[in-house]
Design an enzyme around this catalytic site. Sequence first.
Site, mmCIF file in Angstrom:
data_model
loop_
_atom_site.group_PDB
_atom_site.id
_atom_site.type_symbol
_atom_site.label_atom_id
_atom_site.label_comp_id
_atom_site.label_asym_id
_atom_site.label_seq_id
_atom_site.Cartn_x
_atom_site.Cartn_y
_atom_site.Cartn_z
ATOM 1 N N ASP A 265 -3.504 5.100 -2.020
ATOM 2 C CA ASP A 265 -2.398 4.223 -1.622
ATOM 3 C C ASP A 265 -2.554 3.499 -0.284
ATOM 4 O OD1 ASP A 265 -1.688 5.781 -3.755
ATOM 5 O OD2 ASP A 265 0.245 6.415 -2.960
ATOM 6 N N GLU B 239 -3.124 19.038 -0.966
ATOM 7 C CA GLU B 239 -3.343 17.667 -1.434
ATOM 8 C C GLU B 239 -4.576 17.059 -0.741
ATOM 9 O OE1 GLU B 239 0.056 15.246 -0.720
ATOM 10 O OE2 GLU B 239 -0.608 13.623 -2.036
#
Length: 430
Positions: A166, A401
């Site tokens: 992103d 993550e």
Amino acid sequence: MSRHADLAQQAQAVLRGNDAGAFTKPGPHQYPHQWNWDSALIALGLSHFDLPRGLAEIRALLSGQWRDGMVPHVVYHTTPSDYFPGPAFWQIEGSPYAPGVATSGITQPPLLATVVRLIHARTPIPAFVAEVYGPLLAWHRWLHTARDADGTGLACLIHPWESGTDDSPRWLAALANITPTDVPIYRRRDTRHVAAAERPLEADYDRFIHLIDVFRKHRYDPEALLARSPFLVQDVLFNSILYRADEDLRSLGLELGEPTEEIEGWLTQVRRSFDARFWDERSGLYFDYNLRAGQPIRVNTATAFLPLYAGLPDARQARRLVEEHLENPDEYAPDDKVRYRLTTTSRSEPAWDARRYWRGPVWIILNWLVSEGLRRYGYDDLAAALTRDSLALMAQAGFREYYDPRDGTGLGSTEFSWSAALALEFVTRN
Ligand code: GLC
């Protein structure tokens, strides 16, 4: 296997823990819906210990497929949550192609065909392959047509979220050229569970939301989006994953006795366009291309290694990638400050940030994709180093993550599903 038996047990528990019934959440708090490439990897992980549940994961993702073939980046199913953007924000009902379930209006890297082939190669699932082949073919066809902006066969992206990376510094210049006008009022929720310093910056987020507003105003009409999206890029990571997935789809098609000329056409076209569009002979790197600006995006990130995963570079290009970059201590090789491979952004980049999302941290998905590529080219020692570092990070800091490459601190979501799923891949590879 036995050396990592505990880690494998814990990985299974994470995947079970994130099971929301109809689908598996990428993370327990931060990501409460079904994400496209996450769920492909989750299915791969589940296939190690619960194949039917893995196949159900894939069916759930495909239930969100649009009538024109797009498989969206998020399927909301029926789970209520405080996640932003939620289903209503996308206003997909404006499109004649929207499916009967709530989804986002953009896509994500097409890992799914590859995952289906990997699972099928280990445990034959011919009936399932026959079931999903048509939907996969329709998605790939959509990518090679509705997203072919210049006749090269390369897919283009209209939103940084479609790249799966992103806030990568690859998108900084393209985003800076966008003036986010009339940004709809919104409240970010992604900084509730994770520190703001580890998430995208505010200015980026305004642009992310502005782009969605443009798409919904154009009712997600593919032609209008190619013509009007302020963000239009061709991405090395996405197109490498697509090329490899096309090869895997062709292999599944041949097995089913399906005609595969169309897929062969895509492969030939992309093989012809790939180097001309992405390879930079001067630096020995692959760069994304900004179609709006008509120029390459000269930012050095680990996605430059993804063509290895697709088998696209020749031996000389592969050697340049490895010797001049992957093994370069000013860029990606570990040194006394940075101990873990693979930083998502080269340390030579001004935007390098060891703890911020896709600006520096180690992500297990990139370690896996790049190590697959290195094995393909015979760089087995380097692939083993990536495997070792990935397993060490997860063993020390849990299935996070992403990780600080300097000291291995776990960052972002805890109990992150694809890290757990890929731990099962790395463990069985050892
Ligand atoms: C973030 C990541 C994306 C991932 C999603 C869910 O948006 O950048 O790649 O699919 O989270 O985990």
